[in-house]
Write an enzyme that holds these catalytic residues in place. Sequence first.
Site, short mmCIF file in Angstrom:
data_model
loop_
_atom_site.label_atom_id
_atom_site.label_comp_id
_atom_site.label_asym_id
_atom_site.label_seq_id
_atom_site.Cartn_x
_atom_site.Cartn_y
_atom_site.Cartn_z
N LYS A 145 6.03 -6.63 5.20
CA LYS A 145 6.25 -7.84 5.47
C LYS A 145 5.41 -8.32 4.88
O LYS A 145 5.20 -9.77 4.44
CB LYS A 145 5.89 -8.11 6.89
CG LYS A 145 6.72 -7.76 7.87
CD LYS A 145 8.13 -8.31 7.79
CE LYS A 145 9.66 -7.83 8.02
NZ LYS A 145 10.72 -8.34 7.91
N SER A 155 6.76 -11.83 10.21
CA SER A 155 5.75 -11.00 11.36
C SER A 155 4.81 -11.51 11.18
O SER A 155 3.77 -11.60 9.92
CB SER A 155 5.87 -9.34 10.84
OG SER A 155 5.20 -9.03 11.93
N TYR A 185 5.13 -0.51 7.10
CA TYR A 185 5.53 -2.19 8.04
C TYR A 185 4.61 -3.68 7.23
O TYR A 185 5.71 -4.66 6.99
CB TYR A 185 5.10 -2.60 9.12
CG TYR A 185 6.19 -3.76 10.37
CD1 TYR A 185 8.11 -3.77 9.61
CD2 TYR A 185 5.98 -4.63 10.88
CE1 TYR A 185 8.75 -5.28 10.34
CE2 TYR A 185 6.38 -5.50 11.00
CZ TYR A 185 7.87 -5.49 10.92
OH TYR A 185 8.51 -6.54 11.56
#
Length: 255
Positions: free
Chosen positions: A164, A147, A160
């Site tokens: 990532k 991402s 998140y």
Amino acid sequence: MAGLPRSPGFRVDGQRALVTGAGRGIGLAAATALARAGAHVTLAARSENELRDACALIRAEGGACDHVVLDVTDSAAVNSALSAARPFQILVNNAGLNRPKLLTEVQDEDIDAVFDLNVKATLYVARAVARGLLAAKLPGSIVTISSQMGVVGSPRRTLYCASKHAVEGMTKALAWELGPAGIRVNTICPTFIETAMTANMFADPTFRGWVTERIALGRLGKTEEIMGAVVFLASEASSLMTGSALMLDGGWSAA
């Protein structure tokens, strides 16, 4: 005068590809792209109905496809399924999730769920595929759908981003481990993509506006815009690329 250089191919004819989270969205787009480029694609996810339907669509246009029902967060299940299969020369580690919250609101269960799928499952599958390639002495390409949040930060994305950024670190280290065997390891870092899973999120005009204002192209991404990058990283066209992140963020990280 010497002849012109040979152009590298964007085909992956005859290669075996494994795509996780492949029943829909980015995973299905990746599998479709690889099948159209000549790979035999194995779709992996937990929902057999979605996998069966996806395989039928790929086969209907002449692609080679099968599926395996697999919970990639289960290390033993991953090892069992992949050790029994012939080696995969292409892996697209796509399965992932996000639970956007302020860190002060994140629960332990959220942390476990996000890291189990985004980090641990990615390691489980990459490990199993790498073992198969090394045992068979085959080159290969491991691609993880990361991402833009793997290279930047954003509010309500602390958990998140942590997952990532971990994937990006894993990719750089694994590229060094597997490089001598001719196995390349890279990530694709998309911006926000319009899918069935994100539809409710983007129904909020305030949030949609906040996102598009931060994308230089002024719009959300589409699943089709991931497909070319997947084929590029899987094929010899990217033969000198490993340990890298391919940014498909519409310019988000250029700010």
